[in-house]
Motif scaffolding. Structure first.
Motif, PDB file in Angstrom:
ATOM      1  N   HIS A  33     -31.925 -22.856  44.481  1.00  0.00           N
ATOM      2  CA  HIS A  33     -30.630 -22.963  43.793  1.00  0.00           C
ATOM      3  C   HIS A  33     -30.739 -24.089  42.781  1.00  0.00           C
ATOM      4  O   HIS A  33     -31.657 -24.894  42.836  1.00  0.00           O
ATOM      5  CB  HIS A  33     -29.486 -23.230  44.772  1.00  0.00           C
ATOM      6  CG  HIS A  33     -29.478 -24.597  45.392  1.00  0.00           C
ATOM      7  ND1 HIS A  33     -30.331 -24.972  46.417  1.00  0.00           N
ATOM      8  CD2 HIS A  33     -28.725 -25.694  45.135  1.00  0.00           C
ATOM      9  CE1 HIS A  33     -30.089 -26.218  46.761  1.00  0.00           C
ATOM     10  NE2 HIS A  33     -29.117 -26.698  46.002  1.00  0.00           N
ATOM     11  N   ASP A  55     -23.510 -26.152  43.161  1.00  0.00           N
ATOM     12  CA  ASP A  55     -24.742 -25.440  43.484  1.00  0.00           C
ATOM     13  C   ASP A  55     -24.639 -24.030  42.896  1.00  0.00           C
ATOM     14  O   ASP A  55     -23.692 -23.293  43.203  1.00  0.00           O
ATOM     15  CB  ASP A  55     -24.947 -25.347  44.995  1.00  0.00           C
ATOM     16  CG  ASP A  55     -25.497 -26.641  45.584  1.00  0.00           C
ATOM     17  OD1 ASP A  55     -25.964 -27.504  44.810  1.00  0.00           O
ATOM     18  OD2 ASP A  55     -25.451 -26.786  46.813  1.00  0.00           O
ATOM     19  N   HIS A  87     -20.313 -31.899  49.873  1.00  0.00           N
ATOM     20  CA  HIS A  87     -21.500 -31.936  49.022  1.00  0.00           C
ATOM     21  C   HIS A  87     -21.774 -33.392  48.637  1.00  0.00           C
ATOM     22  O   HIS A  87     -20.863 -34.206  48.618  1.00  0.00           O
ATOM     23  CB  HIS A  87     -21.216 -31.119  47.763  1.00  0.00           C
ATOM     24  CG  HIS A  87     -22.416 -30.526  47.100  1.00  0.00           C
ATOM     25  ND1 HIS A  87     -22.296 -29.624  46.071  1.00  0.00           N
ATOM     26  CD2 HIS A  87     -23.742 -30.690  47.291  1.00  0.00           C
ATOM     27  CE1 HIS A  87     -23.503 -29.261  45.672  1.00  0.00           C
ATOM     28  NE2 HIS A  87     -24.399 -29.898  46.394  1.00  0.00           N
ATOM     29  N   HIS A 141     -28.901 -27.424  41.683  1.00  0.00           N
ATOM     30  CA  HIS A 141     -27.881 -28.442  41.959  1.00  0.00           C
ATOM     31  C   HIS A 141     -27.584 -29.130  40.633  1.00  0.00           C
ATOM     32  O   HIS A 141     -28.477 -29.672  39.998  1.00  0.00           O
ATOM     33  CB  HIS A 141     -28.413 -29.433  42.992  1.00  0.00           C
ATOM     34  CG  HIS A 141     -27.527 -30.633  43.201  1.00  0.00           C
ATOM     35  ND1 HIS A 141     -26.689 -30.761  44.282  1.00  0.00           N
ATOM     36  CD2 HIS A 141     -27.346 -31.760  42.453  1.00  0.00           C
ATOM     37  CE1 HIS A 141     -26.043 -31.924  44.205  1.00  0.00           C
ATOM     38  NE2 HIS A 141     -26.421 -32.548  43.097  1.00  0.00           N
ATOM     39  N   ARG A 178     -18.037 -27.868  47.146  1.00  0.00           N
ATOM     40  CA  ARG A 178     -17.563 -28.090  48.508  1.00  0.00           C
ATOM     41  C   ARG A 178     -17.413 -29.587  48.737  1.00  0.00           C
ATOM     42  O   ARG A 178     -18.179 -30.390  48.208  1.00  0.00           O
ATOM     43  CB  ARG A 178     -18.504 -27.452  49.543  1.00  0.00           C
ATOM     44  CG  ARG A 178     -19.951 -27.827  49.364  1.00  0.00           C
ATOM     45  CD  ARG A 178     -20.875 -27.056  50.308  1.00  0.00           C
ATOM     46  NE  ARG A 178     -22.202 -27.664  50.310  1.00  0.00           N
ATOM     47  CZ  ARG A 178     -23.149 -27.413  49.406  1.00  0.00           C
ATOM     48  NH1 ARG A 178     -22.934 -26.549  48.440  1.00  0.00           N
ATOM     49  NH2 ARG A 178     -24.316 -28.035  49.470  1.00  0.00           N
TER      50      ARG A 178
HETATM   51 ZN   LIG Z   1     -26.350 -29.359  45.740  1.00  0.00          ZN
END
Ligand SMILES: [Zn+2]
Length: 257
Positions: free
Chosen positions: A135, A56, A49, A137, A46
């Motif tokens: 998550h 992610d 980000h 990254h 995105r």
């Molecule tokens: Zn991230």
């Protein structure tokens, strides 16, 4: 082929004094999805980000799932930033100015200075640092600047969410190999040489099965210079200079054509 262009270049300089022309740019490592072989993960990019080209990754119940090295390299950072930013993160130096980042980890499985290969578990998915839920990254960087990610040479989706399936660290049975051209499709020939008719192409990153190997036209590719050609089907040959087989030269246990 196993060794990359630069290592062959250095070897050539040291051993023979037969100079090979300098490569104008270092080929990027073949990055793979940073999860174990066969797993599918949703990767989101995105534009808001930070940094913008990071991905992610999520899947159902992913807290504690293993995170693995995208490509061979040396771990040069294992850092805990506490409740801010990346939280617990690992950085791998892949050489040639390339590095990868793995952030918000739950814990570490490597230490600084460690050499890692494909599929090496670096740590586990967490929600440390400035994260609102579990998550991974993930970033690829060149000379410190974040770049749009590629897996097996194929650009990730910018912008949006896409499912990525890992072939990272898949045990290669005899003859299983991956085409690596760093981008362009590879021409398939009807025989073991560039003088044979083109009978199609295979995309960068394609998994192929090598039935037999033989000697043919000498070609310089991703993995240096080779006269070996791989038969990947009836009347279908590709230069081994563009194929990751896990071996330099002929593959043990694979017959000559
Ligand atoms: Zn991230």
């Amino acid at each position: 082929m196993r060794k990359r262009w630069m290592s062959l270049l250095v070897t050539g300089l040291l051993v023979g004094g037969a100079l090979v022309p300098a490569s104008p740019a270092l080929a990027a490592p073949t990055f793979k999805v940073p999860f174990p072989c066969g797993q599918s993960w949703s990767g989101q990019t995105r534009s808001d980000h930070s940094p913008a080209n990071a991905v992610d990754f999520n899947r159902t119940d992913d807290l504690g799932d293993p995170v693995v090295a995208s490509a061979p390299g040396t771990v040069d950072r294992v850092t805990d930033l506490g409740g801010t930013s990346y939280g617990k993160y690992v950085r791998i130096n892949h050489g040639g100015g390339y590095s990868t980042y793995y952030a918000h980890l739950n814990g570490f499985n490597v230490s600084v200075g460690q050499t890692v290969g494909y599929g090496k578990v670096l740590g586990w998915v967490g929600s440390t640092g400035g994260s609102t839920g579990p998550h991974l990254h993930y970033e690829q960087r060149l000379n410190g600047n974040d770049i749009q990610v590629r897996f097996n040479g194929t650009l990730g989706l910018y912008w949006g969410t896409k499912s990525y399936t890992s072939d990272n660290g898949c045990s290669s049975g005899a003859g299983n190999a991956t085409v690596d051209t760093s981008g362009t499709p590879l021409t398939v020939r009807s025989g073991p040489g560039t003088g044979y008719a083109s009978v199609g192409t295979v995309a960068d990153g394609t998994r192929v099965t090598i039935a037999c190997q033989t000697s043919g036209t000498t070609v310089t590719g991703t993995y240096g210079t080779s006269s070996i050609w791989d038969r990947i089907g009836s009347g279908r040959f590709i230069s081994d200079a563009y194929v990751y087989t896990g071996y330099d030269g002929y593959i043990p246990g694979i017959p000559r054509c």
